[in-house]
Design a protein around this motif. Sequence first.
Motif, mmCIF file in Angstrom:
data_model
loop_
_atom_site.group_PDB
_atom_site.id
_atom_site.type_symbol
_atom_site.label_atom_id
_atom_site.label_comp_id
_atom_site.label_asym_id
_atom_site.label_seq_id
_atom_site.Cartn_x
_atom_site.Cartn_y
_atom_site.Cartn_z
ATOM 1 N N TRP A 55 -24.740 -62.850 51.742
ATOM 2 C CA TRP A 55 -24.164 -62.666 50.403
ATOM 3 C C TRP A 55 -23.576 -61.264 50.240
ATOM 4 O O TRP A 55 -22.440 -61.097 49.797
ATOM 5 N N TYR A 56 -24.347 -60.266 50.621
ATOM 6 C CA TYR A 56 -23.880 -58.888 50.491
ATOM 7 C C TYR A 56 -22.620 -58.654 51.326
ATOM 8 O O TYR A 56 -21.644 -58.049 50.861
ATOM 9 N N GLU A 74 -16.424 -57.956 46.330
ATOM 10 C CA GLU A 74 -16.284 -58.270 44.910
ATOM 11 C C GLU A 74 -16.376 -57.007 44.057
ATOM 12 O O GLU A 74 -15.573 -56.799 43.143
ATOM 13 N N ARG A 75 -17.343 -56.158 44.364
ATOM 14 C CA ARG A 75 -17.493 -54.931 43.589
ATOM 15 C C ARG A 75 -16.354 -53.942 43.856
ATOM 16 O O ARG A 75 -15.840 -53.309 42.935
ATOM 17 N N LEU A 132 -29.705 -61.867 43.425
ATOM 18 C CA LEU A 132 -30.245 -60.838 42.541
ATOM 19 C C LEU A 132 -31.698 -61.144 42.205
ATOM 20 O O LEU A 132 -32.525 -60.229 42.063
ATOM 21 N N GLN A 185 -21.676 -63.374 36.904
ATOM 22 C CA GLN A 185 -22.066 -63.407 38.306
ATOM 23 C C GLN A 185 -21.858 -64.816 38.873
ATOM 24 O O GLN A 185 -22.011 -65.810 38.172
ATOM 25 N N SER A 233 -24.594 -64.913 43.652
ATOM 26 C CA SER A 233 -25.084 -63.614 43.189
ATOM 27 C C SER A 233 -26.360 -63.767 42.371
ATOM 28 O O SER A 233 -27.325 -63.011 42.553
ATOM 29 N N GLU A 286 -19.613 -61.541 50.255
ATOM 30 C CA GLU A 286 -19.139 -61.655 48.874
ATOM 31 C C GLU A 286 -19.298 -60.375 48.069
ATOM 32 O O GLU A 286 -18.324 -59.869 47.496
ATOM 33 N N HIS A 287 -20.502 -59.851 48.012
ATOM 34 C CA HIS A 287 -20.831 -58.880 46.976
ATOM 35 C C HIS A 287 -20.114 -57.541 47.132
ATOM 36 O O HIS A 287 -19.595 -56.995 46.146
#
Length: 228
Positions: A37-38, A45-46, A99, A91, A95, A41-42
Amino acid sequence: MTPLDTSLPDTDAAAANGLLFVASDVDADDDADFNRWYDQEHVEERVRIPGFLSGARYTSLEGGRKYLGLYRTQSLAVFRSPDYRAAFEKQTPWSVANLDRMRQPIRRVCAVRAVTGLGSGSHAVVLPLPMAADTEALVARAARIGKALTEQAGFVQSYLLVPDTALSTPLPRESTEGRVLQPMLVIETSSAAAACTARTTAAVAFDADPATGWLLALGWKLSAAELR
């Protein structure tokens, strides 16, 4: 025109970047999906949020939480922007799931002060510092210590993180009992050995305990300039 001396620490509060600091542990059963995920995507995304400059992932070698994410922004104002609010409030299901998998998470939104040096190191130290009544005196002290660290082999960059109380809202699973928003010195180096040496030097200079300093290895980093 006189060239900019990049060896001089940047202590200007008005020009300070912002930084989102997120650290957590993860249960072994969730580790693989958490990292996917990190990585898939994450971080991207950030970093795609307007005003974000970069996102970097670290893994702990000693101390702290297992995983650390550092996201540099143009300023603290980015964390008050509609774009950031939308990303934070909307989210993805992936996510939301991950989280919730964070254990003992730490979320801080900080001003980046007393920047000394250039570049990104393969290793980093995060040294929590005693609370200070005079922030500007702490910034000046961090600048002096950063300048001294430039003399050590393997030094790349150092900077002081000053948490913003209003913006550092806790993550869903973050404990608020006894929550203290300590300033932190981050030191980036070109090797683990250099990071260990810098951690000891900085801790002594700040009257801090070297054992409280995290030692981390950089996994990967994404710059906004790389995005298409």
